[in-house]
Design a protein around this motif. Sequence first.
Motif, PDB file in Angstrom:
ATOM      1  N   ILE A  13       0.978  -1.235  -0.031  1.00  0.00           N
ATOM      2  CA  ILE A  13       0.063   0.052  -0.027  1.00  0.00           C
ATOM      3  C   ILE A  13       0.731   1.010   0.131  1.00  0.00           C
ATOM      4  N   GLY A  14       0.848   2.041  -1.048  1.00  0.00           N
ATOM      5  CA  GLY A  14       1.584   3.318  -1.132  1.00  0.00           C
ATOM      6  C   GLY A  14       2.549   3.026  -2.187  1.00  0.00           C
ATOM      7  N   GLY A  15       2.940   4.107  -3.081  1.00  0.00           N
ATOM      8  CA  GLY A  15       3.656   3.932  -4.381  1.00  0.00           C
ATOM      9  C   GLY A  15       4.630   5.064  -4.336  1.00  0.00           C
ATOM     10  N   GLY A  16       5.135   5.505  -3.239  1.00  0.00           N
ATOM     11  CA  GLY A  16       6.549   6.372  -3.086  1.00  0.00           C
ATOM     12  C   GLY A  16       7.636   5.385  -3.555  1.00  0.00           C
ATOM     13  N   PRO A  17       8.855   5.937  -3.523  1.00  0.00           N
ATOM     14  CA  PRO A  17      10.044   5.281  -3.828  1.00  0.00           C
ATOM     15  C   PRO A  17      10.209   3.873  -2.985  1.00  0.00           C
ATOM     16  N   ALA A  18       9.901   4.057  -1.740  1.00  0.00           N
ATOM     17  CA  ALA A  18       9.866   2.562  -0.774  1.00  0.00           C
ATOM     18  C   ALA A  18       9.173   1.586  -1.191  1.00  0.00           C
ATOM     19  N   GLY A  19       7.575   2.106  -1.528  1.00  0.00           N
ATOM     20  CA  GLY A  19       6.763   1.191  -1.841  1.00  0.00           C
ATOM     21  C   GLY A  19       6.907   0.291  -3.128  1.00  0.00           C
ATOM     22  N   ASN A  45      10.464  18.805  -5.610  1.00  0.00           N
ATOM     23  CA  ASN A  45      11.802  18.597  -6.415  1.00  0.00           C
ATOM     24  C   ASN A  45      13.001  17.911  -5.706  1.00  0.00           C
ATOM     25  N   ARG A  46      12.548  17.368  -4.480  1.00  0.00           N
ATOM     26  CA  ARG A  46      13.602  16.504  -3.703  1.00  0.00           C
ATOM     27  C   ARG A  46      14.534  15.698  -4.595  1.00  0.00           C
ATOM     28  N   THR A  47      15.734  15.622  -4.295  1.00  0.00           N
ATOM     29  CA  THR A  47      16.660  14.818  -4.679  1.00  0.00           C
ATOM     30  C   THR A  47      17.114  13.616  -3.797  1.00  0.00           C
ATOM     31  N   THR A  48      17.546  12.663  -4.045  1.00  0.00           N
ATOM     32  CA  THR A  48      18.206  11.375  -2.952  1.00  0.00           C
ATOM     33  C   THR A  48      19.457  11.339  -3.284  1.00  0.00           C
ATOM     34  N   ALA A  49      20.331  11.411  -2.206  1.00  0.00           N
ATOM     35  CA  ALA A  49      21.805  10.608  -2.340  1.00  0.00           C
ATOM     36  C   ALA A  49      21.602   9.316  -1.904  1.00  0.00           C
ATOM     37  N   LEU A  50      21.663   8.710  -3.053  1.00  0.00           N
ATOM     38  CA  LEU A  50      21.771   6.971  -2.985  1.00  0.00           C
ATOM     39  C   LEU A  50      22.873   6.555  -2.530  1.00  0.00           C
ATOM     40  N   GLU A 133      -6.547   3.883  -3.793  1.00  0.00           N
ATOM     41  CA  GLU A 133      -5.912   4.139  -2.475  1.00  0.00           C
ATOM     42  C   GLU A 133      -6.770   3.141  -1.504  1.00  0.00           C
ATOM     43  N   ALA A 134      -6.136   2.915  -0.467  1.00  0.00           N
ATOM     44  CA  ALA A 134      -6.518   2.122   0.718  1.00  0.00           C
ATOM     45  C   ALA A 134      -7.439   2.976   1.509  1.00  0.00           C
ATOM     46  N   ALA A 135      -8.628   2.484   1.674  1.00  0.00           N
ATOM     47  CA  ALA A 135      -9.692   3.222   2.479  1.00  0.00           C
ATOM     48  C   ALA A 135      -9.675   2.621   4.146  1.00  0.00           C
ATOM     49  N   ALA A 162       3.511   1.086   3.021  1.00  0.00           N
ATOM     50  CA  ALA A 162       4.411   2.118   2.377  1.00  0.00           C
ATOM     51  C   ALA A 162       3.761   3.282   2.306  1.00  0.00           C
ATOM     52  N   ASP A 163       2.939   3.591   3.189  1.00  0.00           N
ATOM     53  CA  ASP A 163       1.934   4.685   2.880  1.00  0.00           C
ATOM     54  C   ASP A 163       2.378   5.835   3.646  1.00  0.00           C
ATOM     55  N   GLY A 164       3.758   6.218   3.978  1.00  0.00           N
ATOM     56  CA  GLY A 164       4.150   7.483   4.442  1.00  0.00           C
ATOM     57  C   GLY A 164       3.741   7.710   5.924  1.00  0.00           C
ATOM     58  N   VAL A 285       7.510  -0.119   5.872  1.00  0.00           N
ATOM     59  CA  VAL A 285       8.673   0.372   4.881  1.00  0.00           C
ATOM     60  C   VAL A 285       8.693   1.855   4.840  1.00  0.00           C
ATOM     61  N   GLY A 286       9.810   2.277   4.518  1.00  0.00           N
ATOM     62  CA  GLY A 286       9.920   3.479   4.513  1.00  0.00           C
ATOM     63  C   GLY A 286       9.542   4.712   5.349  1.00  0.00           C
ATOM     64  N   GLU A 287       8.903   5.664   5.108  1.00  0.00           N
ATOM     65  CA  GLU A 287       8.522   6.773   6.232  1.00  0.00           C
ATOM     66  C   GLU A 287       7.543   6.380   7.130  1.00  0.00           C
ATOM     67  N   SER A 288       6.693   5.324   6.749  1.00  0.00           N
ATOM     68  CA  SER A 288       5.689   4.808   7.686  1.00  0.00           C
ATOM     69  C   SER A 288       6.481   4.026   8.940  1.00  0.00           C
ATOM     70  N   GLY A 299      17.411   9.033   5.269  1.00  0.00           N
ATOM     71  CA  GLY A 299      15.926   8.305   5.112  1.00  0.00           C
ATOM     72  C   GLY A 299      15.698   7.207   4.147  1.00  0.00           C
ATOM     73  N   LEU A 300      15.613   7.570   2.840  1.00  0.00           N
ATOM     74  CA  LEU A 300      15.265   6.691   1.666  1.00  0.00           C
ATOM     75  C   LEU A 300      16.366   5.527   1.594  1.00  0.00           C
ATOM     76  N   ASN A 301      17.557   5.894   2.222  1.00  0.00           N
ATOM     77  CA  ASN A 301      18.634   4.812   1.920  1.00  0.00           C
ATOM     78  C   ASN A 301      18.064   3.489   3.009  1.00  0.00           C
ATOM     79  N   MET A 302      17.550   4.047   4.084  1.00  0.00           N
ATOM     80  CA  MET A 302      16.826   3.016   5.108  1.00  0.00           C
ATOM     81  C   MET A 302      15.880   2.407   4.623  1.00  0.00           C
TER      82      MET A 302
HETATM   83  C1  LIG Z   1      14.239  17.689   2.489  1.00  0.00           C
HETATM   84  C2  LIG Z   1      14.522  16.145   2.450  1.00  0.00           C
HETATM   85  C3  LIG Z   1      15.533  15.571   1.525  1.00  0.00           C
HETATM   86  C4  LIG Z   1      16.060  14.422   1.840  1.00  0.00           C
HETATM   87  N1  LIG Z   1      17.063  13.927   1.049  1.00  0.00           N
HETATM   88  C5  LIG Z   1      17.262  12.482   1.473  1.00  0.00           C
HETATM   89  C6  LIG Z   1      18.532  11.895   0.616  1.00  0.00           C
HETATM   90  O1  LIG Z   1      19.323  12.580   0.606  1.00  0.00           O
HETATM   91  N2  LIG Z   1      18.808  10.698   0.824  1.00  0.00           N
HETATM   92  C7  LIG Z   1      17.805   9.988   1.481  1.00  0.00           C
HETATM   93  O2  LIG Z   1      18.118   8.540   1.768  1.00  0.00           O
HETATM   94  N3  LIG Z   1      16.607  10.398   1.824  1.00  0.00           N
HETATM   95  C8  LIG Z   1      16.193  11.667   1.742  1.00  0.00           C
HETATM   96  N4  LIG Z   1      15.049  12.160   2.503  1.00  0.00           N
HETATM   97  C9  LIG Z   1      14.137  11.244   2.921  1.00  0.00           C
HETATM   98  C10 LIG Z   1      13.191  10.564   1.708  1.00  0.00           C
HETATM   99  O3  LIG Z   1      12.987  11.893   0.988  1.00  0.00           O
HETATM  100  C11 LIG Z   1      11.985  10.004   2.068  1.00  0.00           C
HETATM  101  O4  LIG Z   1      12.895   8.955   3.221  1.00  0.00           O
HETATM  102  C12 LIG Z   1      11.287   9.214   1.240  1.00  0.00           C
HETATM  103  O5  LIG Z   1      10.864  10.242   0.231  1.00  0.00           O
HETATM  104  C13 LIG Z   1      10.056   8.366   1.869  1.00  0.00           C
HETATM  105  O6  LIG Z   1       9.754   7.688   0.605  1.00  0.00           O
HETATM  106  P1  LIG Z   1       8.300   6.805   1.033  1.00  0.00           P
HETATM  107  O7  LIG Z   1       8.131   5.832  -0.006  1.00  0.00           O
HETATM  108  O8  LIG Z   1       8.613   6.048   2.338  1.00  0.00           O
HETATM  109  O9  LIG Z   1       7.225   7.778   1.292  1.00  0.00           O
HETATM  110  P2  LIG Z   1       6.414   8.702   0.364  1.00  0.00           P
HETATM  111  O10 LIG Z   1       7.213   9.214  -0.493  1.00  0.00           O
HETATM  112  O11 LIG Z   1       5.631   9.764   1.242  1.00  0.00           O
HETATM  113  O12 LIG Z   1       5.175   7.756  -0.082  1.00  0.00           O
HETATM  114  C14 LIG Z   1       3.962   7.414   0.470  1.00  0.00           C
HETATM  115  C15 LIG Z   1       2.855   6.909  -0.649  1.00  0.00           C
HETATM  116  O13 LIG Z   1       1.783   6.340  -0.165  1.00  0.00           O
HETATM  117  C16 LIG Z   1       0.870   6.992  -0.577  1.00  0.00           C
HETATM  118  N5  LIG Z   1      -0.360   6.920   0.419  1.00  0.00           N
HETATM  119  C17 LIG Z   1      -0.626   7.472   1.579  1.00  0.00           C
HETATM  120  N6  LIG Z   1      -1.736   6.937   1.906  1.00  0.00           N
HETATM  121  C18 LIG Z   1      -2.119   5.849   1.088  1.00  0.00           C
HETATM  122  C19 LIG Z   1      -3.417   5.039   1.182  1.00  0.00           C
HETATM  123  N7  LIG Z   1      -4.302   4.846   1.953  1.00  0.00           N
HETATM  124  N8  LIG Z   1      -3.378   4.127   0.125  1.00  0.00           N
HETATM  125  C20 LIG Z   1      -2.473   4.141  -1.018  1.00  0.00           C
HETATM  126  N9  LIG Z   1      -1.327   4.881  -0.919  1.00  0.00           N
HETATM  127  C21 LIG Z   1      -1.282   5.668  -0.156  1.00  0.00           C
HETATM  128  C22 LIG Z   1       1.109   8.468  -0.792  1.00  0.00           C
HETATM  129  O14 LIG Z   1       0.376   9.220  -1.680  1.00  0.00           O
HETATM  130  C23 LIG Z   1       2.590   8.376  -1.135  1.00  0.00           C
HETATM  131  O15 LIG Z   1       2.616   8.350  -2.637  1.00  0.00           O
HETATM  132  C24 LIG Z   1      14.919  13.555   2.325  1.00  0.00           C
HETATM  133  C25 LIG Z   1      13.851  13.982   2.910  1.00  0.00           C
HETATM  134  C26 LIG Z   1      13.545  15.397   2.850  1.00  0.00           C
HETATM  135  C27 LIG Z   1      12.216  16.159   3.791  1.00  0.00           C
END
Ligand SMILES: Cc1cc2nc3c(=O)[nH]c(=O)nc-3n(C[C@H](O)[C@H](O)[C@H](O)COP(=O)(O)OP(=O)(O)OC[C@H]3O[C@@H](n4cnc5c(N)ncnc54)[C@H](O)[C@@H]3O)c2cc1C
Length: 395
Positions: A13-19, A45-50, A133-135, A162-164, A285-288, A299-302
């Motif tokens: 659940i969730g299609g960010g980079p971690a999901g 416009n975030r970038t990630t240092a992988l 999306e999951a409700a 992986a829903d942040g 996984v990821g920011e959840s 952050g994203l590396n983890m």
């Molecule tokens: C300024 C800044 C700079 C950063 N730089 C780095 C870096 O250089 N290197 C690094 O490793 N990390 C970095 N990070 C951290 C990194 O950006 C995050 O760890 C990463 O973007 C999180 O990805 P994610 O997939 O966990 O979450 P998200 O990208 O938040 O994805 C979660 C997804 O879940 C979806 N979602 C939510 N609820 C539901 C639902 N109910 N059903 C379906 N989908 C749902 C959302 O719409 C979203 O698409 C940085 C963070 C910040 C703030």
Amino acid sequence: MNDASQVYDAVVIGGGPAGLTAAIALAATGARCALLARRVPYADNRTTALLGASTDLLERLDVWPRCRDKAAALRVMRLVDDTGRLIRAPEVRFSSEEIGLDQFGYNIDNRTLMAALEERAAELLGLTRFDDEAAAVDPQDAMVAIHTRAGGSLSARLVIGADGRQSLSREAAGIDVKRRDLHQSALTFNIAHSRSHKNISTEFHTPQGPCVFVPLPGNRCSVVWVLAPKEAERLMALSNDELSDAAEKQSHSILGAVRVEPERHVFPLAIESPGQFCRNRIALVGESAHVLPPIGAQGLNMGLRDAADIADIAGNAMSLGEDPGSPQVLARYQSARRSDVTSRMFAIDIANRSLLSDFLPMQSLRAAGLHLIGSIGPLRRLAMREGLAPSWRRA
Ligand SMILES: Cc1cc2nc3c(=O)[nH]c(=O)nc-3n(C[C@H](O)[C@H](O)[C@H](O)COP(=O)(O)OP(=O)(O)OC[C@H]3O[C@@H](n4cnc5c(N)ncnc54)[C@H](O)[C@@H]3O)c2cc1C
């Protein structure tokens, strides 16, 4: 969509980079997998240092070849004390050469990385995509039932949350989260500059937080500028010329003349840690599973290591005929992630607090720590290796 009749091995659940990474890695194990995520343009416009093994993982998943030519190698990382305080730390310079690597990793803009992940996910026959999306997420004895916003339903033996930050999956699993507002914001924007960055990432430590200039391909850098929230809002409201001047001043002109590119974003910073990483057939996984300030690019590396671990653990379990959502399998995930995540969250929290502290002994301790790292080779090399990935972990 009404897919309750078939039980997936795993639903992400969730299609960010971690999901997306978790979904690709799980489908690559042969699991019958679904991804429940809206297809929407990446919002900022975030970038990630992988760093370190992150690009190895993306290479194995056939994602990295699709985007590596749009990433910039990171060969040197400089930490510069720009606090102007009485007790200042010496400059610390980490060079990838010193630990036998051509680079520490690569900086890439998240939109490019996401496009490569989406392209790969769309190719995998074992991965079904639901653009929804999951409700509601309802863990039961033998599976988890998921109801979607569009009125569909599906079920899985294992759910990957992986829903942040506002994770519905985490709440459904009954996992509490500790949240601490840092009263800091990160302003992000990209710049073009007249001098070469020479693949050096430079982090200026100011009394409000770090300001880091991270190389992008060509004479460009991404900037993450951590500030007090009011100051971030002030900079956000500047004209392009004014912000270019402010960025050039903050960079001490090491990159020559600076011109900011369109688009800026402000991210309020917090530290969030859940009580556990999995429960009731749901693995986070990821920011959840962890939110931390952007210091040391962790952050994203983890998040990618979370994705790799859950795919490995669930994939191995299924190959032995085990239920991937069983308490035994989830306990393996909990134990795989605990030390990595908690030790990094602790280290980053301390690094951030020590920078902000007005307490003289704390400032001295920070300066002494950085002096030791800067001057003692083995300590510096240990810090570099640990910054890339935990030492106990294989590639
Ligand atoms: C300024 C800044 C700079 C950063 N730089 C780095 C870096 O250089 N290197 C690094 O490793 N990390 C970095 N990070 C951290 C990194 O950006 C995050 O760890 C990463 O973007 C999180 O990805 P994610 O997939 O966990 O979450 P998200 O990208 O938040 O994805 C979660 C997804 O879940 C979806 N979602 C939510 N609820 C539901 C639902 N109910 N059903 C379906 N989908 C749902 C959302 O719409 C979203 O698409 C940085 C963070 C910040 C703030």
